[in-house]
Write a protein that holds these residues in place. Structure first.
Motif, mmCIF file in Angstrom:
data_model
loop_
_atom_site.group_PDB
_atom_site.id
_atom_site.type_symbol
_atom_site.label_atom_id
_atom_site.label_comp_id
_atom_site.label_asym_id
_atom_site.label_seq_id
_atom_site.Cartn_x
_atom_site.Cartn_y
_atom_site.Cartn_z
ATOM 1 N N LEU A 44 0.970 -1.244 -0.022
ATOM 2 C CA LEU A 44 0.299 0.292 0.517
ATOM 3 C C LEU A 44 1.331 1.487 0.074
ATOM 4 O O LEU A 44 0.507 2.079 -0.822
ATOM 5 C CB LEU A 44 -0.328 0.087 1.513
ATOM 6 N N ARG A 45 1.847 1.062 0.843
ATOM 7 C CA ARG A 45 2.607 2.973 1.227
ATOM 8 C C ARG A 45 3.988 1.624 1.319
ATOM 9 O O ARG A 45 4.674 1.441 2.053
ATOM 10 C CB ARG A 45 2.672 3.590 2.213
ATOM 11 N N ARG A 46 5.424 2.367 0.295
ATOM 12 C CA ARG A 46 6.380 1.568 -0.031
ATOM 13 C C ARG A 46 7.092 2.575 1.860
ATOM 14 O O ARG A 46 6.369 3.928 1.723
ATOM 15 C CB ARG A 46 7.033 3.809 -0.515
ATOM 16 N N ARG A 47 8.254 1.994 2.489
ATOM 17 C CA ARG A 47 8.607 2.814 3.785
ATOM 18 C C ARG A 47 9.884 3.532 3.583
ATOM 19 O O ARG A 47 10.112 4.304 4.066
ATOM 20 C CB ARG A 47 8.782 1.482 4.110
ATOM 21 N N SER A 49 11.707 5.896 1.021
ATOM 22 C CA SER A 49 12.488 7.472 -0.134
ATOM 23 C C SER A 49 13.510 8.087 0.327
ATOM 24 O O SER A 49 13.566 7.868 0.752
ATOM 25 C CB SER A 49 11.121 7.869 -0.484
ATOM 26 N N ASP A 68 10.265 5.731 6.961
ATOM 27 C CA ASP A 68 8.780 5.725 7.916
ATOM 28 C C ASP A 68 9.063 6.817 9.286
ATOM 29 O O ASP A 68 8.509 6.933 10.484
ATOM 30 C CB ASP A 68 9.274 4.244 9.362
ATOM 31 N N GLY A 97 0.429 13.399 1.103
ATOM 32 C CA GLY A 97 -0.671 12.667 1.409
ATOM 33 C C GLY A 97 -0.894 12.291 3.277
ATOM 34 O O GLY A 97 -1.674 11.548 3.437
#
Length: 109
Positions: A44-47, A49, A68, A97
């Motif tokens: 659902l969401r990349r931790r 980046s 995170d 987001g």
């Protein structure tokens, strides 16, 4: 003629799918995980980046990495890669987001 086109199309899709499964398998995943990567649920969401990067000179680079909602400043490219600063907190307005934008009704009343 249409029969040959269907065969070529099938072979092209099979080659692309086979290349993807082979890449997953050679990357350390087992055969079941490699095939399920095609059809399984996506995260659902990349931790992790890369927030920013800056070239200091031809060899060294500063990289700001977010994991995170905590940022880490790393310098790479020298004789040794160095973590310059760790545990940099991220404010809520900097996280994309984090807060849902207000939806506006496009209809005119």
């Amino acid at each position: 003629m249409l029969f040959y086109l269907a065969i070529v199309l099938f072979l092209a899709v099979a080659m692309i799918g086979g290349a993807f499964v082979l890449r997953q398998y050679l990357g350390g995943a087992g055969p079941v995980q490699a095939v399920s990567a095609l059809f399984g649920p996506k995260p659902l969401r990349r931790r992790l980046s890369v927030t920013e990067q800056f070239n200091l000179d031809n060899r060294r680079r500063l990289i700001l990495v977010r994991r995170d909602n905590v940022e880490h400043l790393i310098m790479t490219g020298g004789p040794v890669d160095i973590v310059l600063e760790t545990g940099i907190g991220v404010s809520e307005e900097a996280v994309p987001g984090a807060a849902a934008p207000q939806r506006v009704d496009p209809t005119l009343a």
